[in-house]
Design an enzyme around this catalytic site. Structure first.
Site, mmCIF file in Angstrom:
data_model
loop_
_atom_site.group_PDB
_atom_site.id
_atom_site.type_symbol
_atom_site.label_atom_id
_atom_site.label_comp_id
_atom_site.label_asym_id
_atom_site.label_seq_id
_atom_site.Cartn_x
_atom_site.Cartn_y
_atom_site.Cartn_z
ATOM 1 N N LYS A 17 22.440 93.320 114.095
ATOM 2 C CA LYS A 17 21.696 94.460 113.552
ATOM 3 C C LYS A 17 22.359 94.934 112.264
ATOM 4 O O LYS A 17 23.544 94.692 111.999
ATOM 5 C CB LYS A 17 21.616 95.605 114.564
ATOM 6 C CG LYS A 17 22.961 96.149 115.050
ATOM 7 C CD LYS A 17 23.621 97.158 114.151
ATOM 8 C CE LYS A 17 24.915 97.708 114.741
ATOM 9 N NZ LYS A 17 25.676 98.545 113.777
ATOM 10 N N PRO A 121 29.691 87.357 113.821
ATOM 11 C CA PRO A 121 31.103 87.725 113.708
ATOM 12 C C PRO A 121 31.419 89.011 114.472
ATOM 13 O O PRO A 121 30.615 89.941 114.535
ATOM 14 C CB PRO A 121 31.307 87.916 112.205
ATOM 15 C CG PRO A 121 30.228 87.093 111.572
ATOM 16 C CD PRO A 121 29.063 87.202 112.491
ATOM 17 N N ALA A 123 33.888 92.438 115.346
ATOM 18 C CA ALA A 123 34.582 93.506 114.601
ATOM 19 C C ALA A 123 34.031 93.645 113.185
ATOM 20 O O ALA A 123 34.763 93.849 112.240
ATOM 21 C CB ALA A 123 36.081 93.247 114.565
ATOM 22 N N ALA A 124 32.699 93.549 113.070
ATOM 23 C CA ALA A 124 32.067 93.547 111.754
ATOM 24 C C ALA A 124 30.986 94.608 111.602
ATOM 25 O O ALA A 124 30.376 94.720 110.544
ATOM 26 C CB ALA A 124 31.474 92.163 111.459
ATOM 27 N N GLY A 125 30.691 95.373 112.655
ATOM 28 C CA GLY A 125 29.635 96.375 112.567
ATOM 29 C C GLY A 125 28.237 95.795 112.685
ATOM 30 O O GLY A 125 27.260 96.449 112.329
ATOM 31 N N LEU A 126 28.134 94.576 113.229
ATOM 32 C CA LEU A 126 26.844 93.909 113.371
ATOM 33 C C LEU A 126 26.294 93.971 114.789
ATOM 34 O O LEU A 126 25.191 93.484 115.055
ATOM 35 C CB LEU A 126 26.959 92.448 112.926
ATOM 36 C CG LEU A 126 27.326 92.243 111.454
ATOM 37 C CD1 LEU A 126 27.561 90.763 111.158
ATOM 38 C CD2 LEU A 126 26.253 92.805 110.535
ATOM 39 N N SER A 130 27.364 94.116 121.702
ATOM 40 C CA SER A 130 26.343 94.960 122.329
ATOM 41 C C SER A 130 25.050 94.189 122.550
ATOM 42 O O SER A 130 24.391 94.311 123.590
ATOM 43 C CB SER A 130 26.074 96.186 121.458
ATOM 44 O OG SER A 130 27.213 97.013 121.368
ATOM 45 N N ASP A 163 25.601 101.133 121.433
ATOM 46 C CA ASP A 163 24.556 100.360 120.757
ATOM 47 C C ASP A 163 23.740 99.490 121.707
ATOM 48 O O ASP A 163 22.699 98.958 121.298
ATOM 49 C CB ASP A 163 25.173 99.447 119.694
ATOM 50 C CG ASP A 163 25.683 100.199 118.483
ATOM 51 O OD1 ASP A 163 25.357 101.398 118.348
ATOM 52 O OD2 ASP A 163 26.424 99.602 117.684
#
Length: 306
Positions: A17, A121, A123-126, A130, A163
């Protein structure tokens, strides 16, 4: 998120996301933050396959195990002189925890065999972990013939992570609370994006620890209305400033995206991934080619599933 029957069980593509908008509204007494965010799934995904493992009558009251196999098809998982972004391949993985939680709450005795192919990936905020957890809930729900609706699965998803409930659905959504209150959102227009994942990841807790809550927080509703009017607003993320304090990569990737001619860019989630938005796929591909030549990390070209 779709779950499809296969000979090997039930398969789901778990999408990454992007946060097109993220505002931190206030700090809560429980240590979390109230946020307003607009999240959108994109065409970068992990693949999860789950099959039911029937209970063994000879085992008495003992539940069969949850088998888990992790496979990586991601170039960030090793090599290139860059630190590995660890994804647990054992029972601590959120996928296993999700299936165990559903089994417990549904009161069933069946087990499961799960294979997860990682491409997103960490630890990337993607939202990869989740999304995988939501895929596991949906696949187990299908394999065990529970027929729970997304609304019934949502409380379990919220226990697993802020998330996770978002990924139970198949569209963009406005998310509030700590992220677990999901309002599906449509008609945002077509977007193409280039995602850059630098070689350094960020921990969500570290980023939120440094955030300064605005006295006049922005609201997501105006951003959504601009999208629906076709005005294509620039994305916004209140976590970008604290993330810049933790690593110089945020500024570097931002600068490199600007050099490609992109004018709409922001960090996703709590970082460290950074993305640029494009109206045309060919422009996104051209920018990605330029970025790959500048050694800023992994680069993905995706379509946003609005």
């Amino acid at each position: 998120m779709l779950v499809q029957p296969r000979e090997a069980g039930y398969m789901s593509h778990a999408p990454a996301k992007l946060n097109l908008f993220l505002e931190v509204c206030e700090r809560r007494d429980d240590g979390f933050h109230e946020i307003e965010t607009l999240m959108i799934p994109v065409s970068l995904w992990d693949t999860l396959v789950l099959r039911s493992a029937p209970a063994d009558a000879s085992a008495g009251s003992t539940s069969p195990p949850i088998g888990f196999t992790l496979r990586s098809q991601a170039s960030w998982s090793a090599g290139a002189g860059r630190p590995q972004r660890e994804v647990p391949g054992d029972a601590t993985n959120l996928v296993v925890r999700a299936v165990e939680l559903l089994r417990e709450r549904a009161g069933i005795a069946e087990g499961a065999e799960i294979t997860l192919v990682k491409r997103i990936p960490a630890a990337a905020g993607l939202g990869g972990g989740s999304s995988d957890a939501a895929a596991a809930l949906l696949a187990a729900n299908a394999a065990w013939r529970l027929n729970w609706s997304p609304a019934q699965l949502a409380p379990l998803a919220a226990e697993l992570g802020s998330d996770v409930p978002f990924f139970l659905y198949r569209s963009a959504a406005i998310c509030r609370g700590r992220g677990e209150l999901v309002e599906p959102c449509h008609d945002l227009g077509d977007w193409h994006a280039v995602i850059v994942v630098p070689p350094v990841g960020l921990a969500t807790a570290d980023v939120y620890h440094r955030v300064v809550v605005s006295q006049s927080p922005r609201r997501v509703g105006e951003f959504v209305q601009q999208c629906r009017r076709g005005s294509r607003p620039a994305p916004y993320n209140a976590l970008e400033s604290p993330a810049r304090e933790l690593t110089p990569w945020i500024d570097r990737v931002r600068g490199e995206l600007a050099r490609t001619g992109c004018r709409r860019y922001a960090m996703s989630g709590s970082g460290s991934s950074y993305f640029g938005l494009f109206l045309q796929a060919r422009r996104a591909r051209r920018a990605a080619t330029q970025l790959r030549a500048r050694d800023v990390g992994e680069v993905f070209v995706v379509r946003c599933a609005a």
